[in-house]
Design an enzyme around this catalytic site. Structure first.
Site, short mmCIF file in Angstrom:
data_model
loop_
_atom_site.label_atom_id
_atom_site.label_comp_id
_atom_site.label_asym_id
_atom_site.label_seq_id
_atom_site.Cartn_x
_atom_site.Cartn_y
_atom_site.Cartn_z
N LYS A 151 5.00 9.39 9.06
CA LYS A 151 4.86 8.34 10.41
C LYS A 151 5.86 9.25 10.73
CE LYS A 151 1.96 4.67 8.10
NZ LYS A 151 0.74 4.98 8.16
N ASP A 153 9.52 3.01 -0.87
CA ASP A 153 8.82 3.15 0.20
C ASP A 153 8.94 2.86 1.27
OD1 ASP A 153 6.28 4.07 1.82
OD2 ASP A 153 4.23 3.31 -0.12
N TYR A 181 0.85 -0.88 0.01
CA TYR A 181 0.24 -0.06 0.30
C TYR A 181 1.09 1.33 0.47
CZ TYR A 181 -3.33 3.43 2.09
OH TYR A 181 -4.43 4.26 1.45
C1 LIG Z 1 3.82 2.17 2.83
C2 LIG Z 1 2.59 3.29 3.18
N1 LIG Z 1 3.09 4.01 2.46
C3 LIG Z 1 2.70 5.20 2.21
C4 LIG Z 1 0.90 5.67 2.33
C5 LIG Z 1 -0.22 6.47 3.01
O1 LIG Z 1 0.53 7.53 3.74
P1 LIG Z 1 -0.79 8.39 4.35
O2 LIG Z 1 -1.70 7.82 4.85
O3 LIG Z 1 -0.25 9.54 5.23
O4 LIG Z 1 -1.03 9.21 2.96
C6 LIG Z 1 1.23 3.94 4.11
C7 LIG Z 1 -0.34 4.78 5.65
O5 LIG Z 1 -0.27 3.00 5.84
C8 LIG Z 1 1.30 2.95 3.69
O6 LIG Z 1 1.90 2.41 4.93
#
Ligand SMILES: Cc1ncc(COP(=O)(O)O)c(C=O)c1O
Length: 440
Positions: free
Chosen positions: A273, A241, A146
């Site tokens: 985060k 990511d 994700y």
């Molecule tokens: C690996 C990863 N990338 C991107 C995101 C998206 O971040 P946000 O919820 O701050 O938009 C998340 C959210 O949990 C994530 O775990």
């Protein structure tokens, strides 16, 4: 076991549903995967949440990762309070932005960085930059990873391996996913085939540095290095990511765990985060020559009203400075104790399970495992997890309300918090076993 009183949460949930779809501002909070009433949280301190009915829970969500130091950490609070007194947003550059950027550049493989407000924005911007830099359009991602709710990444695998994806949700036009390839995780031959078929059109391959959004599925040894090398050989960028893993899986994120000894360096990295210390902050960064294509230095447009917000960057900077090796050692030790207790309780109750970890991140899968990819994760007994979840909640432990999530700890999870989790596990494991029995 008597269920805690949840009258006030139930009343708020009812009101919330009247004015907000599903009563929540992010779907997983609604408890749809486990049923029941989400707890509305009134306050949090250290490792503990207090709901609006006055019930206390050990928090194993930690805001889905950010609260590495626990809630309301006194030094973060003091820094933020002082920053608020100086004004909350100027729309002009500030010193904390520079300091946070320097701290992140020093700790991670990125040479330059740009701040945004959410992980979604970070991955969306990184992909735009990768496309602008390479002049190519196609993006490769993995099923079960994700990256936020970016249209082109809310994609499901097409009808065959290395065929273009279909939208994963209504509202995403086919044209948005028509340039996305979705592959099974940890599958080198699928990656090789995708690059063999479409290599000269691929702008970037984006992957969670270690997936945590299908539960924790570590990359097999050498997988990230293989992805970086394959992308580079075909002139594509490797986008790692680290929104979840960054400064959470280790002091440097997943790259610090397997990058150093495997020798891979991503072209672009996304963060979120922990680096926001509980405030809306995220970032993308990477190779200097790639980042210099970004406006105003280069032609690729990207901007944000609250990007680099002084309160968020102050919270992030304070958190990262406090995130010493001791913090990660403490979280590792607390996690090891909980993992062992969970395994013993589930084994004693005869519940098929497997526990997987990368650095300080771990999750408990309700399937025998091992879990290598999303198909394996999908074999879980989610009914059994739901029973386990509610028994834990009744015993004062707030797990993520889905079987597909990591369990997050903080440096504030002390002996009392860990013991509360340990005490809750045997009863929850028996509830899981009973649910599984009932399903048969
Ligand atoms: C690996 C990863 N990338 C991107 C995101 C998206 O971040 P946000 O919820 O701050 O938009 C998340 C959210 O949990 C994530 O775990």
């Amino acid at each position: 076991m008597t269920s805690p009183d949840t009258t006030a949460s139930a009343a708020l949930f009812e009101r919330a549903r009247g004015v907000t779809p599903g009563g929540v501002n992010s779907p997983v909070r609604a408890f749809n995967a486990v049923g029941g009433t989400p707890r509305f949280i009134r306050s949090a301190q250290g490792a503990w949440l207090t709901d609006v009915d006055g019930n206390e829970y050990v928090d194993l969500i930690c805001s889905w990762g950010p609260m590495l130091l626990g809630h309301a950490h006194p030094e973060v609070q003091a820094a933020v309070t002082a920053a608020v007194a100086r004004g909350t947003s100027y729309g002009a550059p500030t010193e904390p932005e520079v300091e946070l950027a320097e701290e992140m550049v020093a700790r991670s493989p990125v040479e330059r960085i740009r701040f945004v407000s959410s992980g979604t924005e970070a991955t969306m911007s990184a992909i735009r930059l990768a496309r602008g830099f390479t002049g190519r359009d196609v993006v490769v991602k993995f099923a079960g990873c994700y990256h936020g709710h970016v249209d082109s990444l809310l994609a499901s695998a097409g009808s065959g391996l290395a065929t273009f994806a279909v939208p994963g949700t209504p509202g995403v036009p086919e044209s948005s996913t028509a340039l996305t390839l979705v592959l099974p995780y940890n599958d080198r031959s699928a990656v090789e085939k995708a690059f063999a078929d479409h290599g000269d059109r691929i702008a970037c391959l984006v992957t969670e540095a270690a997936p945590g959004n299908m539960g924790v599925v570590p990359p097999e040894p050498g997988f990230n290095a293989f992805l970086a090398e394959t992308s580079s050989r075909h002139g594509a960028l490797f986008v790692s990511d680290e929104v979840m893993t960054g400064f959470r899986a280790s002091r440097q994120g997943q790259w610090g765990i397997d990058g150093a000894h495997e020798g891979w360096v991503p072209d672009l990295v996304t963060f979120g985060k922990v680096m926001g210390g509980g405030f809306p902050a995220a970032a993308f960064g990477g190779r200097s020559d790639v980042m210099s294509r970004l406006a105003p230095e280069g032609p690729v447009y990207q901007a944000g009203t609250l990007s680099g917000n002084p309160i968020a960057t102050t919270a992030g900077l304070t958190t990262l400075r406090l995130a010493t090796d001791d913090v990660y050692a403490h979280i590792t030790a607390a996690g090891d104790t909980i993992k062992q207790a969970a395994s013993e309780a589930l084994s004693a109750a005869g519940v098929p399970h497997c526990i997987q970890a990368t650095g300080t991140m771990f999750s408990v899968f309700f399937t025998e495992g091992p879990v290598r990819d999303f198909a394996d994760a999908s074999a879980q007994d989610v009914g059994s997890f739901a029973a386990f979840f509610h028994a834990m909640l009744d015993a004062g432990v707030h797990l993520p309300p889905s079987a597909y999530e990591a369990w997050f700890l903080s440096s504030a999870h002390d002996d009392r918090a860990v013991q509360t989790v340990i005490d809750a596990l045997p009863g929850a494991a028996r509830a899981a076993a009973a649910a599984s029995e009932g399903e048969r």
